[in-house]
Design a protein around this motif. Structure first.
Motif, short mmCIF file in Angstrom:
data_model
loop_
_atom_site.label_atom_id
_atom_site.label_comp_id
_atom_site.label_asym_id
_atom_site.label_seq_id
_atom_site.Cartn_x
_atom_site.Cartn_y
_atom_site.Cartn_z
N GLN A 14 0.82 -1.21 0.00
CA GLN A 14 0.00 0.00 0.00
C GLN A 14 0.85 1.26 0.00
O GLN A 14 0.31 2.37 -0.04
N CYS A 15 2.16 1.10 0.05
CA CYS A 15 3.06 2.25 -0.02
C CYS A 15 3.26 2.62 -1.50
O CYS A 15 3.61 1.74 -2.31
N THR A 16 3.06 3.88 -1.85
CA THR A 16 3.16 4.27 -3.26
C THR A 16 4.58 4.12 -3.79
O THR A 16 4.79 4.02 -5.00
N GLN A 64 10.07 3.87 -6.36
CA GLN A 64 11.25 4.60 -5.86
C GLN A 64 12.01 3.79 -4.82
O GLN A 64 13.19 4.00 -4.60
N CYS A 65 11.33 2.88 -4.13
CA CYS A 65 11.95 2.12 -3.03
C CYS A 65 12.11 0.64 -3.38
O CYS A 65 11.12 -0.07 -3.58
N THR A 66 13.34 0.21 -3.48
CA THR A 66 13.68 -1.21 -3.70
C THR A 66 14.87 -1.52 -2.78
O THR A 66 15.45 -0.60 -2.20
N ALA A 105 9.49 -5.82 6.82
CA ALA A 105 8.30 -6.33 6.13
C ALA A 105 8.36 -6.00 4.64
O ALA A 105 7.97 -6.82 3.79
N CYS A 106 8.84 -4.81 4.29
CA CYS A 106 8.88 -4.43 2.87
C CYS A 106 9.85 -5.33 2.11
O CYS A 106 9.56 -5.75 0.97
N ALA A 107 10.99 -5.64 2.72
CA ALA A 107 11.95 -6.55 2.09
C ALA A 107 11.34 -7.93 1.93
O ALA A 107 11.55 -8.60 0.91
#
Ligand code: SF4
Length: 362
Positions: free
Chosen positions: A327-329, A334-336, A351-353
Motif C-alpha cells: 500500500q506504499c506508493t 522509488q523504493c527497492t 516487512a517491505c523486504a
C-alpha cells in the motif's frame, strides 16, 4: 534433521491449515510481532495458505526498522570522525539516514566494520588502543544481554577507547502503544518467541486482560507459526483473551533470569523514540549512570541532530499494522532493496523486504 524437520513437516502444516479453516468464522486481524516471523510466513508461503478472512499484519519487531533516524544520523556523524572505528551489525549499513548511510561512509574511506557480536568490538578496541571504537547497540531484549556483557567487559578491562550508541527497545510497551491507539486494528498477537526466551511472558497476562486480546507466544518454523495462528483464532472465536505459550521448547513464564539480571545491571528503562512511530514511554533501555562513561553520544557531542525523513515512506504505519508494504506508493518503484527509502526495505527482518523478496515485488 531432528528438531527442525518436524516443525516443517508438510502433513502437520496441512492439518493445521485445515483446522484453522474449520475454526475461523469471522474476519480477524492478527499481528505477528517479530520481523523474523513475518519473513518466515512469507518465505514458506503460509500467508497464501491461510483463509482470506484472516488478515496478517506485521508488527514493530524489526530492530533495524525502529531504530530512530536521530540515532542513525548520530552514528553517521560519529563514523566519519578520523580516529573512530565504527562497529555495527551488517544490517545497519544500508539503513538510510537523513542524507546517506553507513555503507557510503565506508565506501568513501570511513572505518566502518561489521561485527557479529559486540564482544568483537571489545577485541577491536583492545587491538587499537590509540583509536576510539564505537559499537551501535541496537535491538530488542534478544540482543540486550550480549550488549550489556560487552559493556561489563569494557569496564572490567578498563578500556578507555570503547563506547556505545544505545538504541535498545522493548516489546511490551510497543504492544500497549498499538493496542491503545484509536486506529488500532489488531485483534490478537503472535508474541515473539525469541524475545520471550529471554524475558519470559510474565508481562503479557496484564496486557491481554487490559485490552482483551489473545497473546500467543510463537516460534518461527511453519508448524510453530500455524499453531500460534490456530490458538489465536480459537480464542477469538470463543471470546477469550489470555496468554498461551505455543513455544514451550524455548520459552518459560519467567524467561532467562541470568540474562535479565545482566541487562538490568547495565541498562535502565527510558522513554524511547521508535522510527516512524514516535516516542513510547519506558519502551527502551539506556545506560545506567554508573556506565555513562561508555555513552558515545556524550563522548562525541552529537546530541543535537536535525533529521529529514522520506516523505514517501509509510514504515510507521506498516509497523503498527495499519497498512501493508504494497500500500506504499513507493514500494518497488522509488523504493527497492537497491534504492531503499526506509529501513523495512533493507533489514533482514523488514516487512517491505519480505514482500519484495517472497512476493516478487507485487
Ligand atoms: S516500501 Fe520503502 S518507502 Fe514504502 S514503507 Fe517500505 S521502506 Fe518505506
Amino acid at each position: 534433521m531432528k528438531y527442525i524437520d518436524e516443525y516443517r513437516d508438510p502433513n502437520r502444516v496441512n492439518t493445521l491449515i485445515k483446522e484453522i479453516q474449520t475454526t475461523i468464522r469471522k474476519p480477524w486481524v492478527l499481528m505477528e510481532i517479530c520481523g523474523g516471523q513475518t519473513h518466515a510466513f512469507l518465505h514458506h508461503g503460509l500467508d497464501m495458505m491461510l483463509p482470506n478472512i484472516l488478515e496478517l499484519v506485521h508488527g514493530p519487531g524489526c530492530p533495524v526498522c525502529v531504530t530512530p533516524l536521530e540515532q542513525i544520523d548520530r552514528a553517521l556523524a560519529i563514523s566519519i570522525l578520523p580516529d573512530v572505528i565504527f562497529t555495527t551489525y551488517g544490517d545497519m549499513l544500508r539503513v538510510p539516514g537523513s542524507s546517506h548511510d553507513l555503507f557510503s561512509v565506508r565506501a568513501s574511506g570511513g572505518d566502518v566494520r561489521i561485527v557479529y557480536s559486540p564482544l568483537e568490538a571489545i577485541t577491536i578496541a583492545e587491538a587499537n588502543p590509540l583509536r576510539q571504537v564505537v559499537f551501535f547497540a541496537i535491538g530488542f531484549e534478544t540482543t540486550a544481554p550480549a550488549n550489556a556483557m560487552a559493556i561489563l567487559q569494557a569496564k572490567e578491562k578498563k578500556l578507555k577507547n570503547f563506547s556505545v550508541i544505545v538504541s535498545h527497545v522493548c516489546v511490551p510497551p510497543a504492544m500497549e502503544a498499538i493496542l491503545g491507539s484509536k486506529s488500532n486494528r489488531v485483534n490478537a498477537f503472535l508474541a515473539a518467541g525469541n524475545v520471550c526466551s529471554v524475558m519470559g511472558y510474565h508481562q503479557y497476562p496484564a496486557i491481554a486482560k487490559k485490552y482483551k486480546v489473545p497473546i500467543i507466544v510463537t516460534g518461527f518454523e511453519p508448524v510453530d507459526l500455524l499453531r500460534g495462528v490456530l490458538l489465536a483464532i480459537q480464542q477469538l472465536e470463543s471470546g477469550q483473551s489470555r496468554v498461551e505459550n505455543a513455544y514451550q521448547r524455548s520459552v518459560t513464564f519467567d524467561g532467562n533470569r541470568l540474562a535479565q539480571e545482566t541487562i538490568y545491571s547495565v541498562f535502565q528503562p527510558v522513554d524511547r523514540k521508535w522510527r516512524g512511530i514516535g516516542s513510547i514511554p519506558l519502551s527502551g533501555w539506556g545506560l545506567r549512570t554508573e556506565f555513562s562513561a561508555y555513552d558515545a553520544e556524550t563522548r562525541f557531542s552529537v546530541e543535537n541532530i536535525t533529521t529529514k525523513e522520506s516523505s514517501l515512506c509509510i514504515a510507521g504505519q506498516i509497523l503498527q499494522g495499519l497498512k501493508k508494504p504494497t500500500q506504499c506508493t513507493a514500494y518497488n518503484k522509488q523504493c527497492t532493496p537497491q534504492t531503499p527509502l526506509g529501513a523495512p526495505m533493507v533489514s533482514a527482518e523488514g516487512a517491505c523486504a519480505a514482500y519484495y523478496h517472497y512476493h516478487q515485488g507485487v
